[in-house]
Design an enzyme around this catalytic site. Structure first.
Site, PDB file in Angstrom:
ATOM      1  N   GLU A  31       0.863  -1.207   0.000  1.00  9.57           N
ATOM      2  CA  GLU A  31       0.000   0.000   0.000  1.00  9.57           C
ATOM      3  C   GLU A  31       0.886   1.239   0.000  1.00  9.57           C
ATOM      4  OE1 GLU A  31      -3.393   0.517   2.987  1.00  9.57           O
ATOM      5  OE2 GLU A  31      -2.607   2.562   2.855  1.00  9.57           O
ATOM      6  N   HIS A  40      -9.105   1.811  -0.579  1.00 10.78           N
ATOM      7  CA  HIS A  40      -8.208   2.573   0.290  1.00 10.78           C
ATOM      8  C   HIS A  40      -9.020   3.666   0.989  1.00 10.78           C
ATOM      9  CE1 HIS A  40      -5.203   5.604   1.353  1.00 10.78           C
ATOM     10  NE2 HIS A  40      -4.345   4.588   1.408  1.00 10.78           N
ATOM     11  N   ASP A  46       2.631   1.750   3.924  1.00 12.76           N
ATOM     12  CA  ASP A  46       1.897   3.011   3.777  1.00 12.76           C
ATOM     13  C   ASP A  46       2.885   4.171   3.619  1.00 12.76           C
ATOM     14  OD1 ASP A  46      -0.317   4.556   3.339  1.00 12.76           O
ATOM     15  OD2 ASP A  46      -1.054   4.532   5.391  1.00 12.76           O
TER      16      ASP A  46
HETATM   17 MN    MN Z   1      -2.409   4.494   2.518  1.00  7.86          MN
END
Ligand code: MN
Length: 356
Positions: free
Chosen positions: A28, A192, A315
């Site tokens: 991600e 997301h 992330d």
């Molecule tokens: Mn993210």
């Protein structure tokens, strides 16, 4: 990164992760494009009232800010950080809110440009990058057209949609053709987070909880649950959804969701489902660890969903690469599970070529 954090990162990478013994695929990982930045700057210039997503876009579009630089960089600092931490690959996606706040024509153009840029960088670094297609959900026929181009021609690995589009969820039947195309192409759709719509966000605002501290996961968990109870997985059984942040809290509530969904004494006006909500979550969803570097919730999710449904994520650049890597390096789980979570599941779900 602060000097103290930089020092800690350098120290920890020396200790254990400079020579990766696992293939580490982070699933991600955000990037942006000049076209997305320009479009968001124009939207910002036209908006006067508070909007939870634009509040963050004001920070992200600041050319002197560190987030802006990190999002636009793909082949410089990002690759150096990946090397430092032993991260083999970023599965890239255009940062939230993607193209979903733009008018449909602009959204389609910015999506096409982003997917082209993504395909080009993957071609230059096939061992380091893979990516998810951006589509404009506000125009389903064009979303499908771009999705097919991005998967068949550009060979991207899946699609991403950042929760609601103009306050609507993918459980609305007008979006189901997009979901059918996703299933027909045999790719996963990553849902997301973004902030709740302004009317919903009002309840979060007294203490600024509308962003990643709570609003994102509440918003995205609600989106996923709407999909489950809408009956879309009976209609499209092959549909595969990926959620970040250890499943946006859904795994924790599965028992109660089943129990309350099945309550016999009250007749709710909902589609009748073939299976329990938890069954769809176990069969039609995968989760990633993005931004949740915490053993107890990892143990829980493996036990509730199986290690086959959990993938590793950082992330980047919103959370620290070295922290996510060191956490999973040391996580007290079996070696077999660690291989699944670090790379095996991502290879299967996102059709990433295995390393020989
Ligand atoms: Mn993210």
């Amino acid at each position: 990164m602060s000097p103290a954090r930089k020092k800690a990162a350098a120290k920890s990478s020396k200790k254990s992760s400079s020579k990766p013994s696992y293939r580490r695929i982070a699933t991600e990982e955000a990037f942006s494009t000049p076209e997305q930045m320009d479009a968001m700057r124009e939207i910002l210039a036209k908006t006067t009232e508070y909007h939870p997503d634009l509040f963050l876009w004001k920070i992200q579009t600041d050319p002197n800010g560190p987030v802006n630089k990190a999002l636009l960089d793909l082949e410089g600092e990002r690759l150096r950080i990946m090397d430092r931490d032993g991260v083999s690959m970023h599965l890239l996606s255009l940062t939230s809110t993607g193209v979903q706040m733009m008018d449909p024509d602009r959204a389609a153009d910015v999506a096409v440009a982003a997917n082209d840029r993504l395909a080009a960088v993957i071609q230059r670094h096939p061992d380091r990058f893979t990516g998810l297609a951006t589509v404009p959900p506000q125009d389903p026929p064009r979303a499908i057209k771009e999705l097919e181009r991005a998967i068949k021609k550009l060979k991207l690995n899946g699609a991403i949609i950042n929760s609601h589009t103009n306050g609507e969820y993918l459980s609305d039947k007008k979006y189901w053709p997009i979901l059918e195309a996703v299933a027909d192409l045999d790719i996963p759709l990553y849902i997301h987070p973004r902030a709740p719509i302004p009317a919903m966000a009002a309840a979060y605002r007294p203490f600024h909880l509308e962003h990643a501290i709570w609003g994102y996961q509440a918003e995205t968990g609600l989106h996923a649950l709407n999909l489950i109870v809408s009956g879309v997985f009976d209609q499209i059984p092959k549909l595969k959804i990926v959620l970040g942040h250890m499943g946006e809290a859904i795994p924790y509530w599965l028992y109660r969701l089943d129990w309350m969904h099945n309550i016999a004494s009250i007749k709710f006006d909902r589609p009748k489902l073939k299976q329990r909500p938890s069954d769809y979550f176990k069969h039609n969803f995968c989760i990633t660890t993005s931004g949740m570097n915490w053993d107890p919730v990892l143990f829980f999710c493996i036990s509730a969903l199986s290690a086959d449904n959990v993938m590793w994520a950082i992330d980047y650049p919103y959370q620290e690469s070295h922290e996510a890597t060191e956490w999973m390096n040391k996580a007290p789980i079996s070696e077999a599970d660690k291989h699944k979570i670090f790379h095996g599941n991502a290879e299967r779900v996102f059709h990433i070529k295995k390393k020989t």
